[in-house]
Design a protein around this motif. Sequence first.
Motif, PDB file in Angstrom:
ATOM      1  N   ASP A 579      -8.006 -10.355  26.759  1.00 49.80           N
ATOM      2  CA  ASP A 579      -8.321  -8.925  26.839  1.00 49.80           C
ATOM      3  C   ASP A 579      -7.891  -8.352  28.176  1.00 49.80           C
ATOM      4  O   ASP A 579      -6.957  -8.852  28.793  1.00 49.80           O
ATOM      5  CB  ASP A 579      -9.799  -8.677  26.553  1.00 49.80           C
ATOM      6  CG  ASP A 579     -10.730  -9.597  27.357  1.00 49.80           C
ATOM      7  OD1 ASP A 579     -10.214 -10.366  28.193  1.00 49.80           O
ATOM      8  OD2 ASP A 579     -11.944  -9.537  27.113  1.00 49.80           O
ATOM      9  N   VAL A 582      -5.169  -2.291  27.263  1.00 45.45           N
ATOM     10  CA  VAL A 582      -5.555  -1.190  26.382  1.00 45.45           C
ATOM     11  C   VAL A 582      -5.356  -1.575  24.921  1.00 45.45           C
ATOM     12  O   VAL A 582      -6.245  -1.414  24.085  1.00 45.45           O
ATOM     13  CB  VAL A 582      -4.759   0.086  26.714  1.00 45.45           C
ATOM     14  CG1 VAL A 582      -5.094   1.201  25.723  1.00 45.45           C
ATOM     15  CG2 VAL A 582      -5.072   0.548  28.139  1.00 45.45           C
ATOM     16  N   GLU A 583      -4.176  -2.126  24.574  1.00 41.35           N
ATOM     17  CA  GLU A 583      -3.874  -2.352  23.157  1.00 41.35           C
ATOM     18  C   GLU A 583      -3.060  -3.625  22.922  1.00 41.35           C
ATOM     19  O   GLU A 583      -2.444  -3.777  21.876  1.00 41.35           O
ATOM     20  CB  GLU A 583      -3.116  -1.161  22.577  1.00 41.35           C
ATOM     21  CG  GLU A 583      -1.818  -0.853  23.295  1.00 41.35           C
ATOM     22  CD  GLU A 583      -1.112   0.361  22.737  1.00 41.35           C
ATOM     23  OE1 GLU A 583       0.116   0.422  22.937  1.00 41.35           O
ATOM     24  OE2 GLU A 583      -1.759   1.218  22.129  1.00 41.35           O
ATOM     25  N   PHE A 618      -6.799  -3.284  20.238  1.00 41.27           N
ATOM     26  CA  PHE A 618      -7.390  -2.446  21.272  1.00 41.27           C
ATOM     27  C   PHE A 618      -8.648  -3.132  21.810  1.00 41.27           C
ATOM     28  O   PHE A 618      -9.271  -3.955  21.130  1.00 41.27           O
ATOM     29  CB  PHE A 618      -7.759  -1.074  20.715  1.00 41.27           C
ATOM     30  CG  PHE A 618      -6.570  -0.203  20.410  1.00 41.27           C
ATOM     31  CD1 PHE A 618      -6.004   0.594  21.397  1.00 41.27           C
ATOM     32  CD2 PHE A 618      -6.015  -0.180  19.135  1.00 41.27           C
ATOM     33  CE1 PHE A 618      -4.919   1.396  21.116  1.00 41.27           C
ATOM     34  CE2 PHE A 618      -4.932   0.616  18.849  1.00 41.27           C
ATOM     35  CZ  PHE A 618      -4.368   1.402  19.838  1.00 41.27           C
ATOM     36  N   SER A 619      -9.029  -2.765  23.004  1.00 38.13           N
ATOM     37  CA  SER A 619     -10.279  -3.292  23.551  1.00 38.13           C
ATOM     38  C   SER A 619     -11.452  -2.688  22.782  1.00 38.13           C
ATOM     39  O   SER A 619     -11.352  -1.608  22.197  1.00 38.13           O
ATOM     40  CB  SER A 619     -10.378  -2.967  25.047  1.00 38.13           C
ATOM     41  OG  SER A 619     -10.361  -1.548  25.245  1.00 38.13           O
ATOM     42  N   ASN A 643     -12.379  -4.197  28.875  1.00 35.64           N
ATOM     43  CA  ASN A 643     -11.409  -3.479  29.696  1.00 35.64           C
ATOM     44  C   ASN A 643     -12.226  -2.680  30.721  1.00 35.64           C
ATOM     45  O   ASN A 643     -13.452  -2.586  30.632  1.00 35.64           O
ATOM     46  CB  ASN A 643     -10.537  -2.564  28.850  1.00 35.64           C
ATOM     47  CG  ASN A 643      -9.216  -2.249  29.546  1.00 35.64           C
ATOM     48  OD1 ASN A 643      -8.974  -2.715  30.670  1.00 35.64           O
ATOM     49  ND2 ASN A 643      -8.372  -1.477  28.892  1.00 35.64           N
TER      50      ASN A 643
END
Length: 725
Positions: A579, A582-583, A618-619, A643
Amino acid sequence: MALYTKYFLLIIGFIGFSTQLYAQLCEGSLGDPVVEINFGSGSGRGSALGTDITAFTYNAAGELDEGEYTIANTTSGLKANAWHTTSDHTGDTNGYMMVINSAVIANEGVFYTKTVEGLCADTTYEFSAWLMNIMNPSAGTDQYHPNVTFRISDTSGNILGSYNTGDIAQTTSGSWQQYGFFFTLEAETEAVITILNSAPSAHPGNDIALDDIAFRPCGPTIESSIVDEVNTTVSVCQDEVVSYIFKATVSEGYTDPQYQWQYSDDLGETWNDLLGETNLEFEFTDTTNAGLFNYRLTAANGNNITSESCRITSEEFSVEIFETPNSLTGESEQIFCSTQNATIALLEVNANAIWYDDLITGNLLTTTTPLVNGTTYYAAQETINGCESDERFAVTVYIVEPSLIVHDINSIICDTNNDNIETINLTDYESDLTACNDCIFTYYTSEDLNEDSLITTPESFIWDDSLETVYTKIDSTDKCYQKVQITLTLGVSPYINIDDIIAICEQENYKIIDAGYGFNSYEWSTGDTSQTITVTDENLGEYWVTVYEDYGSYSCTSTKTFQIIASNSATISHINIEDWTVEDNSITIHLDDTSNGDYEYSIDGINFQESNRFTSLFSGEYDIYVRDKNECGITTARVYLLNYPKYFTPNGDGEHDTWYIKNSNAEPNMLIKIFNRYGKLLKVLDTVSAWDGTYNGNDLPTSDYWFQVIRENGETFVGHFTLKR
């Protein structure tokens, strides 16, 4: 003197004033060469000509100096690269020619003189010779050119005719040119040839080669034709009865024209007079001997016809007489079956044949003529040129009826997969078609049994619902063949609704397997004959069941093979996450070794996949689903992809006033440390606290700040963010 002779003397008279303008080769018909001087042939240089023929000096080897000549089959090596390299004018690599390096000599440049005998008085002749300017313009001068004069005189020195070539120009590759003119003898039978080069002697550029000097009788034009034919070529069969009229027309010129027909049986090498054939027409009828023959008309004025040296000749008539082919051989009695519908085309002999209905005369029969039982047919061998053998070969035909008893087949076959297609072995039906052990069976999809419809693999023929009938040709020892039909219809087969794999789940200890209701009988691999069987988790493995169903007009069986396995819901051992983006985050699910099912994975509970890894996420928060394909349960878990905010603005407006890591409360023991750019520790956060941008109660300025995250599993992550005032 003959009128034709006077005509040519008038031309010669004009030649005396302007030889280049009027000199020409014969425009009428010519005779065979009376004189042919080609200097012979050989692999080395030829012999000297003799001092009575030329005043030039013979050179037997090496290059030619001024005033020398040689007899050679090539100019190569005679004058370095100053001369073209050439062979004689016919292209014969061994053919000789006379090659002259011109020079100043006595007697006005004469380089060739010869007395010719055996000519005919009161006859016009064409004199001709071939010349080449052998100078190579790329290697020497182009200032001077040969200028040759041909002169014919009687033995007393009186000039009968002459011709001047003018300057013979150089050419880039060497070019032979033929020159000639007419002259007429009155009472003489001898003539003297004189050839001289009028170009300035001993100057570069006037060297020449001489070849193929010839005298041929010249006279009126003879035109040849065959009555009612388009050309002068005839092809006939040996002993064929024919009548061809060979015809010639002769233009005016002779005061007393006389004619004689000739023939040749050696392709024109030698000619023989045909006795009594002295008219303008000749009837060809003799086809006794096979071979190639040539015919022609010869003509001369008056008594000159008796001499070959005086005659002119027509174009040749060509006759090819094809040899009579041998008689045919074969079986004199030939048997056919009524089912063949046999025609003449099926009669067998040892070569190409044409067939008649009579031994001697009779009618010609076409190949499609049907054969009749007990009838005799007569064959003559026919060659590609249409000639027939003298004798005809007789063949008597017998047509018999089939003796074999055969049956058509009409049946329903089971469509194993109920997909309107079935692979069958057509040879399984042969014993039902006929009782024959040595018959030959051939299968076709077309009733006319054409080769395009031949079934090449009848043991594994694919039958589908678009096909109604297969046609079988049965060849038997009675020399007959018969055609029978196999008509099959695809029938429905019983369907067994059992999965390929059946699982006994961990919480179960048995499974009831049901083959379906309503079949006439059941047979299981366990020996049971009931509709269902019970399998416990102690008896895992492969099983099968066969069912039988009677449809009235036919019956079918179906067999289903299946596996019984043990399975359970999954146990997740751990989940790896990647992680802090963003994505571009990922989740990888790992199962415990006790998970023995066949699993699929999802992160939304709807869309499942074979892979245990999810990427490009995504997070945020995700629910994990692991489902057993054998319906032994679903295992779930929840993970968070973390994130951090890239900035915050602690200005009291209620938005972005504090900095913290979202979802960090999923790991209660996570620790977060914040530093300034110089590494000074400013704040330590747990998973439920946030930083307001102060230190010891004082607002910190706008700047980039660093943080370190220490996760529950011991992994650390370092990043930075911006505080904006």
